[in-house]
Design a protein around this motif. Sequence first.
Motif, PDB file in Angstrom:
ATOM      1  N   ALA A 218      16.232  28.438  62.726  1.00  0.00           N
ATOM      2  CA  ALA A 218      15.998  27.709  63.972  1.00  0.00           C
ATOM      3  C   ALA A 218      14.631  27.043  63.998  1.00  0.00           C
ATOM      4  O   ALA A 218      14.406  26.113  64.782  1.00  0.00           O
ATOM      5  CB  ALA A 218      16.131  28.672  65.162  1.00  0.00           C
ATOM      6  N   THR A 219      13.719  27.489  63.142  1.00  0.00           N
ATOM      7  CA  THR A 219      12.355  26.969  63.137  1.00  0.00           C
ATOM      8  C   THR A 219      12.311  25.453  62.946  1.00  0.00           C
ATOM      9  O   THR A 219      11.504  24.764  63.569  1.00  0.00           O
ATOM     10  CB  THR A 219      11.526  27.643  62.023  1.00  0.00           C
ATOM     11  OG1 THR A 219      11.445  29.039  62.300  1.00  0.00           O
ATOM     12  CG2 THR A 219      10.116  27.080  61.960  1.00  0.00           C
TER      13      THR A 219
ATOM     14  N   THR B  33       8.849  33.094  62.849  1.00  0.00           N
ATOM     15  CA  THR B  33       8.441  31.696  62.744  1.00  0.00           C
ATOM     16  C   THR B  33       7.354  31.478  61.701  1.00  0.00           C
ATOM     17  O   THR B  33       6.654  32.406  61.302  1.00  0.00           O
ATOM     18  CB  THR B  33       7.904  31.191  64.091  1.00  0.00           C
ATOM     19  OG1 THR B  33       6.713  31.927  64.421  1.00  0.00           O
ATOM     20  CG2 THR B  33       8.923  31.386  65.206  1.00  0.00           C
TER      21      THR B  33
ATOM     22  N   ASP C  92      14.540  34.680  66.666  1.00  0.00           N
ATOM     23  CA  ASP C  92      14.104  33.345  66.265  1.00  0.00           C
ATOM     24  C   ASP C  92      12.672  33.068  66.726  1.00  0.00           C
ATOM     25  O   ASP C  92      11.885  32.449  66.012  1.00  0.00           O
ATOM     26  CB  ASP C  92      15.040  32.279  66.841  1.00  0.00           C
ATOM     27  CG  ASP C  92      16.391  32.244  66.154  1.00  0.00           C
ATOM     28  OD1 ASP C  92      16.518  32.832  65.065  1.00  0.00           O
ATOM     29  OD2 ASP C  92      17.324  31.637  66.719  1.00  0.00           O
TER      30      ASP C  92
ATOM     31  N   GLN D 234      19.390  37.060  69.476  1.00  0.00           N
ATOM     32  CA  GLN D 234      19.187  35.993  68.494  1.00  0.00           C
ATOM     33  C   GLN D 234      17.960  35.167  68.847  1.00  0.00           C
ATOM     34  O   GLN D 234      17.114  34.873  67.979  1.00  0.00           O
ATOM     35  CB  GLN D 234      20.415  35.086  68.448  1.00  0.00           C
ATOM     36  CG  GLN D 234      20.330  33.954  67.422  1.00  0.00           C
ATOM     37  CD  GLN D 234      20.377  34.458  65.998  1.00  0.00           C
ATOM     38  OE1 GLN D 234      21.350  35.096  65.603  1.00  0.00           O
ATOM     39  NE2 GLN D 234      19.346  34.177  65.208  1.00  0.00           N
TER      40      GLN D 234
ATOM     41  N   ALA E  60      12.886  31.755  60.380  1.00  0.00           N
ATOM     42  CA  ALA E  60      14.272  31.611  60.807  1.00  0.00           C
ATOM     43  C   ALA E  60      14.726  30.166  60.676  1.00  0.00           C
ATOM     44  O   ALA E  60      13.928  29.229  60.783  1.00  0.00           O
ATOM     45  CB  ALA E  60      14.420  32.078  62.255  1.00  0.00           C
TER      46      ALA E  60
END
Length: 324
Positions: free
Chosen positions: A111-112, A100, A96, A92, A109
């Motif tokens: 998470a960016t 980006t 991530d 993961q 993603a």
Amino acid sequence: MQITNRVAKTGTAVVVLAGLATAVVHGLPERADVAVAPTVEQDSTAWAMPLDAFVAPASSKTTYAEDLVAQPCLRKAGIDDPAPWATAAGLQADDDAADTAARANPSPALATTRPLTAALAETRGYHGPSAAGANQEGLRQWGYDPDRQAAFAALPDDVAARCWKAARKTLGTTLRGTEQTASELAQRLTYLAALDARQDDPVRTAAAGWRTCMAPSGVPDLPAGPEGMPTPSMHVSARDGDQVVLFSDDPGRAEVAVAGRDVACQESSGYRSALYAAEWERLLHVTATDAAALRKGSTRQPQVDARLDRVIARLAPAAPADVD
């Protein structure tokens, strides 16, 4: 043979967000005025956003789980060559880090744009989760091993394909084109909402409070808001073309201290809560075009993602003891 390939995301859907962009339809801007029901519950700690459930699991984690599940079928076909170790968390983190906006990805993603957490700041500073568990080199050597490739080439037509098809059916990872489009669209809209939310007056006011709180940190080029951290003077990372390059694999004590203060100042200034509210609110309405695309997606992706984590934990070889 199945080898993880990251496919570049394409602009297959028109993306419009109020206050950010417009799509011209017969010469008129398309308004983002269609209400969308949130697919997840509000949770600022997890930074959950309304469209999250449309987003498909990380591609490398999906591929790895499929390889694990397909192995018994492949063994019966004569290929007894199981995948090497990897961890769901590492895969993961690896996805991530690659998925980006810095790499010109229009649908980065989730998470960016998720703010730094206290737990991550304490252990990793601004470095982000460790991707060591992705075992990139081990998987690459395994996937491209000449003997393995020769064994697959010797199989009758469609034997391996049937094994992976059965694995995808078991895991629920077969994505229709419309589901992939909805996944990418949800990521794109969430990214744009995060950028635009920073311009809200309450968020900008809170950012000013954050900056005052951060003054004792000693960072000489302190930015206007948390999104500008870490700064060039901190020598944590730099931009090399479309990639962000870390200067070291491990964070130093000074970096960890600044990151910890950063998170605390986001909380005390009200920045974190203001940003979350502004981003969430923006994602409750989309254009008619985007609403139609989302309706064709699937909101069962979190269940699939959790299933992948369980399968990898159960079937993957043990990772080395020193892997995060």
